[in-house]
Write an enzyme that holds these catalytic residues in place. Structure first.
Site, PDB file in Angstrom:
ATOM      1  CG  ASP A 169      -5.995   0.476  -5.417  1.00 15.34           C
ATOM      2  OD1 ASP A 169      -7.105   0.166  -5.828  1.00 15.34           O
ATOM      3  OD2 ASP A 169      -5.588  -0.004  -4.338  1.00 15.34           O
ATOM      4  CD  GLU A 229      -3.344  -0.897   0.578  1.00 17.13           C
ATOM      5  OE1 GLU A 229      -3.235   0.332  -0.030  1.00 17.13           O
ATOM      6  OE2 GLU A 229      -3.961  -1.401   0.575  1.00 17.13           O
TER       7      GLU A 229
END
Length: 193
Positions: free
Chosen positions: A175, A126
């Site tokens: 994303d 992330e």
């Protein structure tokens, strides 16, 4: 340049964990069906609350300790049980939540080259960020040498097996988003070890 950073930090992986990096243990993981089949790297982004950085809420979220009263958005997501292997914050700091050898819960419904359940064989990283703001130089630098290290430890992960969450969950996820510079990221990697 990236190798020099790795040497300076003495960054290494031992038993699935980064040595000399921040560690916050998440309970949101389980065993991989085949620990020898770690063969995909997935890049994500996260910000909690949305569009806000810092504050420690990502640590809380991945530990299942997010206070639903701290922000209206948290009421919606606090029951979720999710994690990633690592987070790279805006300043480039890396936190590891789950051993690379274990299955973190980051990809959800996903498919790569006809194979579903990408969490089974993937490592999830992330980036603290969003679809509205560029990532930082420190994040690209940290991501490049972390990727290099992961590829050395898990050689089934090749340049063709580095994807965004959007690539394995199209229509469901976007994303790492419009501001992630894939060319910059990949050009900073040494694929020859």
């Amino acid at each position: 340049q990236n190798k020099n950073i790795m040497i300076e930090k003495q960054l290494q992986i031992k038993d699935g964990w980064l040595v000399n990096e921040r560690r916050v243990l998440s309970p949101h993981f389980d065993l991989r069906p085949d620990p020898q089949d770690i063969s995909l790297l997935i890049i994500h982004y996260i910000s909690l609350p949305p569009e806000q950085f810092g504050g420690g809420y990502i640590d809380d979220f991945f530990q299942g300790k997010l206070d639903p009263q701290a922000h209206p958005y948290f009421q919606e997501i606090s029951p979720l049980r999710v994690s990633a292997h690592c987070l790279i914050e805006r300043d480039g700091r890396i936190t590891q939540y789950v051993s690379f050898n274990k299955r973190a819960w980051h990809a959800g419904l996903s498919c790569f080259q006809g194979r579903e359940k990408c969490n089974d064989f993937a490592i999830g990283i992330e980036l603290e960020g969003s679809n509205e703001q560029p990532f930082t130089d420190a994040q690209y630098q940290a991501l490049q040498w972390l990727t290099q290290l992961i590829m050395q430890a898990y050689p089934k992960i090749t340049s063709e097996r580095i994807v965004g969450h959007a690539d394995i969950s199209p229509g469901r996820k976007i994303d790492p988003g419009q501001y992630f510079d894939w060319k910059r990221y990949l050009s900073g990697l040494n694929f020859n070890g």
